[in-house]
Scaffold this motif. Structure first.
Motif, PDB file in Angstrom:
ATOM      1  N   PRO A 176       0.886  -1.231   0.134  1.00  0.00           N
ATOM      2  CA  PRO A 176       0.042  -0.006  -0.131  1.00  0.00           C
ATOM      3  C   PRO A 176       0.795   1.224   0.162  1.00  0.00           C
ATOM      4  N   ILE A 177       0.278   2.474  -0.402  1.00  0.00           N
ATOM      5  CA  ILE A 177       0.983   3.457  -0.168  1.00  0.00           C
ATOM      6  C   ILE A 177       0.690   3.951   1.304  1.00  0.00           C
ATOM      7  N   PHE A 178       1.603   4.544   1.975  1.00  0.00           N
ATOM      8  CA  PHE A 178       1.661   4.725   3.292  1.00  0.00           C
ATOM      9  C   PHE A 178       2.212   6.028   3.497  1.00  0.00           C
ATOM     10  N   PRO A 179       1.933   6.871   4.707  1.00  0.00           N
ATOM     11  CA  PRO A 179       2.459   8.435   5.011  1.00  0.00           C
ATOM     12  C   PRO A 179       3.954   8.241   5.161  1.00  0.00           C
ATOM     13  N   THR A 180       4.566   9.073   4.423  1.00  0.00           N
ATOM     14  CA  THR A 180       6.061   9.254   4.397  1.00  0.00           C
ATOM     15  C   THR A 180       6.305  10.589   3.789  1.00  0.00           C
ATOM     16  N   LEU A 181       7.422  11.154   4.349  1.00  0.00           N
ATOM     17  CA  LEU A 181       7.944  12.548   3.739  1.00  0.00           C
ATOM     18  C   LEU A 181       8.950  12.182   2.660  1.00  0.00           C
ATOM     19  N   LEU A 182       9.048  11.052   2.453  1.00  0.00           N
ATOM     20  CA  LEU A 182      10.474  10.786   1.355  1.00  0.00           C
ATOM     21  C   LEU A 182      10.515  11.445   0.230  1.00  0.00           C
ATOM     22  N   VAL A 183       9.167  11.825  -0.429  1.00  0.00           N
ATOM     23  CA  VAL A 183       8.834  12.726  -1.833  1.00  0.00           C
ATOM     24  C   VAL A 183       8.200  13.483  -1.761  1.00  0.00           C
ATOM     25  N   ARG A 184       8.092  14.254  -0.480  1.00  0.00           N
ATOM     26  CA  ARG A 184       7.299  15.422  -0.195  1.00  0.00           C
ATOM     27  C   ARG A 184       7.923  16.662  -0.019  1.00  0.00           C
ATOM     28  N   LEU A 185       9.118  16.711   0.185  1.00  0.00           N
ATOM     29  CA  LEU A 185       9.879  18.145   0.508  1.00  0.00           C
ATOM     30  C   LEU A 185      11.156  18.172  -0.682  1.00  0.00           C
ATOM     31  N   ASN A 186      11.964  17.701  -0.538  1.00  0.00           N
ATOM     32  CA  ASN A 186      13.090  17.553  -1.401  1.00  0.00           C
ATOM     33  C   ASN A 186      13.712  16.554  -1.792  1.00  0.00           C
ATOM     34  N   SER A 187      14.878  16.425  -2.660  1.00  0.00           N
ATOM     35  CA  SER A 187      15.539  15.281  -2.902  1.00  0.00           C
ATOM     36  C   SER A 187      16.694  14.992  -1.910  1.00  0.00           C
ATOM     37  N   LYS A 188      16.898  15.751  -0.929  1.00  0.00           N
ATOM     38  CA  LYS A 188      17.637  15.667   0.213  1.00  0.00           C
ATOM     39  C   LYS A 188      17.003  15.108   1.384  1.00  0.00           C
ATOM     40  N   THR A 189      16.010  14.728   1.204  1.00  0.00           N
ATOM     41  CA  THR A 189      15.244  14.178   2.508  1.00  0.00           C
ATOM     42  C   THR A 189      15.992  12.761   2.705  1.00  0.00           C
ATOM     43  N   ILE A 190      16.157  12.691   3.983  1.00  0.00           N
ATOM     44  CA  ILE A 190      16.507  11.289   4.600  1.00  0.00           C
ATOM     45  C   ILE A 190      15.581  10.616   5.266  1.00  0.00           C
ATOM     46  N   ILE A 191      15.080   9.353   5.218  1.00  0.00           N
ATOM     47  CA  ILE A 191      14.129   8.810   6.034  1.00  0.00           C
ATOM     48  C   ILE A 191      14.755   7.571   6.670  1.00  0.00           C
ATOM     49  N   LEU A 192      14.442   7.722   8.241  1.00  0.00           N
ATOM     50  CA  LEU A 192      14.811   6.489   8.912  1.00  0.00           C
ATOM     51  C   LEU A 192      13.547   5.996   9.357  1.00  0.00           C
ATOM     52  N   SER A 193      13.435   4.686   9.263  1.00  0.00           N
ATOM     53  CA  SER A 193      12.390   3.713   9.778  1.00  0.00           C
ATOM     54  C   SER A 193      12.828   2.459  10.165  1.00  0.00           C
ATOM     55  N   GLY A 194      12.085   1.509  10.553  1.00  0.00           N
ATOM     56  CA  GLY A 194      12.290   0.110  10.996  1.00  0.00           C
ATOM     57  C   GLY A 194      11.445  -0.661  11.435  1.00  0.00           C
ATOM     58  N   LEU A 195      11.461  -1.758  11.863  1.00  0.00           N
ATOM     59  CA  LEU A 195      10.774  -2.852  12.446  1.00  0.00           C
ATOM     60  C   LEU A 195      10.394  -2.768  14.009  1.00  0.00           C
TER      61      LEU A 195
END
Length: 351
Positions: free
Chosen positions: A246-265
């Protein structure tokens, strides 16, 4: 590191009962393997074969190829909605807190100015301080109308940027550090409206090309993908996908190409013992620096944890996330009932 010293002392002490743990109800290794064996949505036979034949040697620094492939599938619908091929993003697996340490050490220099949401998990600001950076807190405000703590983008965030860019220092902002959904307020910045507000502030002060956005999204998947207010803002009509993830909420493609996302389990999936997280970014240069810095920390991940993480990603939407979300809903009912019986010392509110 105050909160971690507290947990080191009390978390596993005999006869202690904790109401402050940040992870969802955990599962055993056997339970996870059984979930993989019985999964109907995404077959896991290949993962179980990997588990049975696992060699306990060193692993690839950036993560097991199948684990990174699975993560690429997870983010594919989000990227496709913006016309970005999944091959254009870089993914590195890591221990979750390692992702923060690596990012701050690799990308920040003495004298850099960074903005950090406050309150925050201490390491999100402390590493920058030890690096000799100037850390500007973006404080949460209490909203009398909603009875919630919230972050004011137009007044506070814009005001910080205005003082730094147009003030005497004229240093600019090297990094904007966010946590969404925010711990402990629950405030999110992943909705279309709020993400656009932040982006407009960055555009106004010429920061879109230069400022690194680091967003800790460890709690992100506790949000319903298409039912909660945050997700319904993010998943617009032209972003629906019929893919397996599914599509899920994330800022990965919402602000700029220099965005770094940290996620995990560790959090919504209830698997903190795996110690598996990841960093995702579109920027090749930033990613190379992150990979080089990891050589000074763990170098590579745990082989058993990586295989179990692949299984977890396969079954998270079918089993792990619905399980945790149902638990949260049930516990919210119990919490509200408890608050009602506290004699007016606490107030239960709708969010």
């Amino acid at each position: 590191f105050g909160v971690e010293r507290f947990f080191a002392k009390y978390e596993f002490a005999p006869k202690q009962k904790h109401l402050s743990n940040s992870d969802c109800e955990t599962v055993s290794m056997q339970e996870l393997l059984d979930m993989a064996k019985n999964s109907k949505a995404r077959p896991c036979a290949d993962v179980l074969d990997l588990w049975r034949t696992l060699d306990l040697g060193y692993t690839e620094s950036s993560g097991h190829p199948k684990l990174r492939e699975e993560l690429r599938k997870v983010y594919q619908p989000v990227l496709s909605a913006r016309g970005i091929p999944s091959s254009k993003v870089n993914i590195m697996t890591c221990v979750p807190i390692e992702g923060i340490v690596v990012s701050m050490n690799a990308l920040l220099d003495p004298g850099d100015v960074i903005i950090v949401m406050e309150p925050c998990y201490q390491v999100l600001s402390e590493i920058a301080i030890t690096r000799g950076c100037r850390v500007i807190p973006w404080f949460a405000r209490f909203n009398d109308k909603t009875n919630l703590y919230e972050f004011d983008i137009q007044h506070d965030l814009r005001g910080i940027w205005q003082r730094e860019v147009r003030g005497t220092s004229n240093a600019g902002i090297k990094m904007l550090v966010m946590n969404s959904p925010h711990n402990p307020t629950g405030w999110d910045c992943m909705s279309t409206a709020r993400a656009n507000e932040i982006r407009e502030v960055m555009i106004e002060f010429g920061a879109l090309e230069d400022t690194i956005v680091f967003c800790d999204e460890m709690y992100g998947r506790i949000l319903d993908d298409d039912a909660c207010s945050v997700a319904s803002d993010v998943v617009t009509d032209d972003e629906k996908t019929d893919g397996s993830y599914p599509i899920f909420p994330t800022l990965l493609v919402r602000l700029n190409s220099k965005t770094i996302i940290l996620s995990g389990l560790s959090k919504p999936q209830g698997l903190p013992g795996l110690r598996v997280g990841w960093l995702v970014t579109q920027d090749d240069n930033l990613f190379e620096k992150l990979c080089e810095q990891k050589d000074y920390t763990t170098i590579c991940g745990s082989a058993p944890s990586e295989i179990l993480a692949i299984a977890a990603l396969r079954v998270q939407d079918e089993i792990l996330l619905p399980r945790s979300r149902d638990t949260v809903r049930r516990n919210m009912i119990l919490l509200r009932e408890a608050l009602v019986n506290t004699g007016g010392y606490h107030q239960a509110i709708d969010t």
